[in-house]
Design a protein around this motif. Structure first.
Motif, PDB file in Angstrom:
ATOM      1  N   ASP A 146       0.841  -1.200   0.000  1.00 55.20           N
ATOM      2  CA  ASP A 146       0.000   0.000   0.000  1.00 55.20           C
ATOM      3  C   ASP A 146       0.873   1.245   0.000  1.00 55.20           C
ATOM      4  O   ASP A 146       1.806   1.358   0.794  1.00 55.20           O
ATOM      5  N   GLN A 184       1.792 -11.426   3.971  1.00 59.83           N
ATOM      6  CA  GLN A 184       1.429 -10.760   5.213  1.00 59.83           C
ATOM      7  C   GLN A 184       2.319  -9.531   5.360  1.00 59.83           C
ATOM      8  O   GLN A 184       3.549  -9.634   5.269  1.00 59.83           O
ATOM      9  N   HIS A 219      -8.975  -3.608  -0.634  1.00 62.96           N
ATOM     10  CA  HIS A 219      -7.961  -4.661  -0.709  1.00 62.96           C
ATOM     11  C   HIS A 219      -7.419  -4.757  -2.121  1.00 62.96           C
ATOM     12  O   HIS A 219      -8.121  -4.487  -3.087  1.00 62.96           O
ATOM     13  N   ASP A 251      -8.849 -11.609   8.206  1.00 58.62           N
ATOM     14  CA  ASP A 251      -7.983 -11.695   7.039  1.00 58.62           C
ATOM     15  C   ASP A 251      -8.710 -12.518   5.981  1.00 58.62           C
ATOM     16  O   ASP A 251      -9.869 -12.863   6.163  1.00 58.62           O
ATOM     17  N   LYS A 260      -1.706  -1.002  10.876  1.00 59.69           N
ATOM     18  CA  LYS A 260      -2.678  -1.918  10.274  1.00 59.69           C
ATOM     19  C   LYS A 260      -1.901  -3.087   9.688  1.00 59.69           C
ATOM     20  O   LYS A 260      -0.671  -3.066   9.666  1.00 59.69           O
ATOM     21  N   HIS A 261      -2.610  -4.086   9.210  1.00 57.50           N
ATOM     22  CA  HIS A 261      -1.903  -5.194   8.598  1.00 57.50           C
ATOM     23  C   HIS A 261      -2.761  -5.770   7.485  1.00 57.50           C
ATOM     24  O   HIS A 261      -3.971  -5.515   7.417  1.00 57.50           O
ATOM     25  N   THR A 262      -2.114  -6.527   6.616  1.00 49.21           N
ATOM     26  CA  THR A 262      -2.853  -7.315   5.632  1.00 49.21           C
ATOM     27  C   THR A 262      -2.268  -8.720   5.658  1.00 49.21           C
ATOM     28  O   THR A 262      -1.064  -8.895   5.809  1.00 49.21           O
ATOM     29  N   THR A 307      -3.113 -12.398   3.456  1.00 47.90           N
ATOM     30  CA  THR A 307      -3.949 -13.130   2.506  1.00 47.90           C
ATOM     31  C   THR A 307      -3.334 -14.489   2.237  1.00 47.90           C
ATOM     32  O   THR A 307      -2.141 -14.591   1.953  1.00 47.90           O
TER      33      THR A 307
END
Lengths: 140, 140
Positions: free
Chosen positions: A77, A130, B74, B92, B127-129, B131
């Motif tokens: 991002d 991640q 996303h 997630d 924040k985090h992502t 997948t």
DNA sequence: AATCTTAATGCGAATTATTTGCATTATTAA
DNA sequence: TTAATAATGCAAATAATTCGCATTAAGATT
């Protein structure tokens, strides 16, 4: 010929050892372990080393390298697309939302948890991403 | 006026209750919990409901909604940009690399591990992502 | 080594996704 | 109701990436 090892890498992946591919491998090899780089950086570094290659070819080359597992591509991002050499062990990333610095981390416990998640859904894990977006120590 | 709740949501976020914003909230409210949608789907669903709004305005609206926390955006590999309503608890995603189906999962243990990672580096988690790209049960 | 075959390259045009400028219109404040 | 401010549509601009195709290079064959 210093290129011998690059030629071997390419042949192992059924890629002809051409000037573009060898040049890209060469600039990549000058980066420190764990460096994340863009297409543009590769382009610029090739120029600096006296080699002008088309941006289109660099895109194609990095896509081939990604398919071969020579590099890994990430989309972060507000940073965009970056690549890294696929050497060394598996890891995830932290990205500082202020300075943009990218770091790597690894905790084996994550892997077990991920395996639990996919086995609970009776699926098969292909890959994962991640990323922790943080304010890093320096920026706090 | 059925819109009263949408008007309240918008006002709570200092956004004027305009036709575009109300119409987008309205089509979003027809989606099942956990639905992931694109700009194009919003556009099409607006058309279906007899409302033509410019794509540019929908982009602007969803960016405002993202900034306000009304939606989450996303970017999934090979799927692209999707949005979801920011209702319900944190989670997630798994994405099937064959059929593209997106599912949600939540395991609190991940949160603790992530906290460990950032505290070890003396940072602050923003924040985090995460997948997991899988082959889902149906596609296996 | 000369030739054939196939793949790689450069280039610019095409695509895709998204953002922006600006004139017009709608919403809120006075 | 009017003045001030913000939202919208539209088309053009931007950014990132891909693609078509003519040219060139690499590997295989004789």
């Amino acid at each position: 010929m210093i290129d011998l090892v690059y030629i071997a890498i390419l042949k192992a992946n059924r890629l002809r050892p051409t000037t573009v591919r060898l040049a890209v491998l060469s600039v990549m090899s000058d980066y420190e372990e764990g460096t994340h780089f863009t297409i543009e950086k590769i382009f610029d570094d090739l120029i600096s080393s006296g080699v002008r290659k088309s941006v289109g070819s660099i895109y194609r080359t990095l896509k081939e390298f990604e398919d071969s597992g020579i590099v890994i591509r990430h989309q972060f991002d507000s940073i965009g697309t970056v690549y890294e050499s696929n050497t060394g062990p598996d890891h995830d990333h932290t990205v500082c939302v202020v300075c943009g610095k990218i770091k790597e981390f690894y905790k084996p416990e994550f892997d077990s948890l991920r395996k639990e998640v996919v086995s609970e859904s009776k699926g098969r894990l292909i890959k994962h991403t991640q990323t922790l977006y943080v304010m890093c120590e320096d920026c706090l």
